[in-house]
Write an enzyme that holds these catalytic residues in place. Sequence first.
Site, mmCIF file in Angstrom:
data_model
loop_
_atom_site.group_PDB
_atom_site.id
_atom_site.type_symbol
_atom_site.label_atom_id
_atom_site.label_comp_id
_atom_site.label_asym_id
_atom_site.label_seq_id
_atom_site.Cartn_x
_atom_site.Cartn_y
_atom_site.Cartn_z
ATOM 1 N N ARG A 243 -11.209 33.246 -8.060
ATOM 2 C CA ARG A 243 -10.902 32.780 -6.719
ATOM 3 C C ARG A 243 -11.840 31.615 -6.397
ATOM 4 N NH1 ARG A 243 -7.137 35.207 -7.724
ATOM 5 N NH2 ARG A 243 -6.000 36.809 -6.558
ATOM 6 N N ASP A 267 -9.094 26.745 -12.116
ATOM 7 C CA ASP A 267 -7.692 27.099 -11.882
ATOM 8 C C ASP A 267 -7.476 27.542 -10.443
ATOM 9 O OD1 ASP A 267 -4.978 27.573 -12.832
ATOM 10 O OD2 ASP A 267 -5.418 29.722 -12.686
ATOM 11 N N GLU A 272 -5.400 25.944 -1.352
ATOM 12 C CA GLU A 272 -4.278 25.918 -2.292
ATOM 13 C C GLU A 272 -2.976 25.854 -1.507
ATOM 14 O OE1 GLU A 272 -4.482 29.142 -5.090
ATOM 15 O OE2 GLU A 272 -6.533 28.648 -5.708
ATOM 16 N N HIS A 291 -3.616 26.897 -10.304
ATOM 17 C CA HIS A 291 -3.593 28.359 -10.194
ATOM 18 C C HIS A 291 -2.491 28.964 -11.073
ATOM 19 C CE1 HIS A 291 -4.867 31.879 -7.407
ATOM 20 N NE2 HIS A 291 -4.729 32.262 -8.660
ATOM 21 N N GLY A 293 -3.251 31.168 -13.537
ATOM 22 C CA GLY A 293 -3.787 32.353 -14.196
ATOM 23 C C GLY A 293 -2.785 33.469 -14.377
#
Length: 325
Positions: A243, A267, A272, A291, A293
Amino acid sequence: MATLNRLAILDDFQGVAREMGPWDRLPPGLKIEVFEDALADQDALVARLLPFDAILGIRERTPFPAALLKRLPNLKLLMTTGERNRAFDVAAANAQGITVCGTPSSGAPTVDITWGLILGLLRDLPAQTASLRAGTWQAKGAPNSVGTAAEGLTLGILGLGKLGTRVARVGQAFGMKTIAWSQNLTAEAAAAVGATRVEKAELFAQADVVTLHMILSDRSRGIVGASELAAMKSTAYIVNTSRGPLIDQPALIAALSEGRIAGAGLDVFDREPLPLDHPLMSCPNTLLTPHLGYVSRQNFGAYFTGAVEAIEAYLADAPIRVLTP
């Protein structure tokens, strides 16, 4: 029997939700609408979601705090992809009579992205690819143009849980020494997965690569700050696939801009989607991904199949995977 009339699928950035879920199993009278953008303004979000009695959120892309839930009186079923969602106020939803359900998920794709970022940074892969496409065989002059092999380096892991353990084992397969720290990690638990438990300050001083695998909470927010970054070697990299707010981003931007660390693979971010004018976009020696992941065909298949199952169970008055505060 319970009924549902309209389902909203939120934040489908890649436009894959319709093709990757068995939505044809749902009753034909249930209207499904997919939204591919994210709305940060709450008034705009309320206007969009007010007609829906079922909503599927993809991870934490759209938070559902109590203030938003109170403005959605038609909502009956709120679903999240995955088995938990810290951006959903489940207690407020329950108090409002809203059922909150999760779906199956896998953490494995985050391990993939972690190692993609680590190897991309160590071997300077983005710059070398761009150089090749521009007509230069092997880029010259960049700080890491020769690249660094993983073997023999020290991998420092913050958070040696399920994901951190898998990352550690990959590092060991590359021949890296693995050290780890978290507030509750014991020396015995670290040794059980081939790692050495060190103090936090030692980890930042010793590691050639620092990677974060912690849950965001009040205790972990900003756990990597200016002092931790200052303790890192000038040749070391930091990677975050957990995070964004785990790292003090102004401190990270300063460390990168001033060349005090070798680079960062990120990432996840404090905002966001990441705005184009965000300072990280112009920081040197960064490898940034949007992001990804948890983004994989396997995971999205599990998410959307699980959402269909949750709707079917709700309509049968037997909700499954119900989340509690």
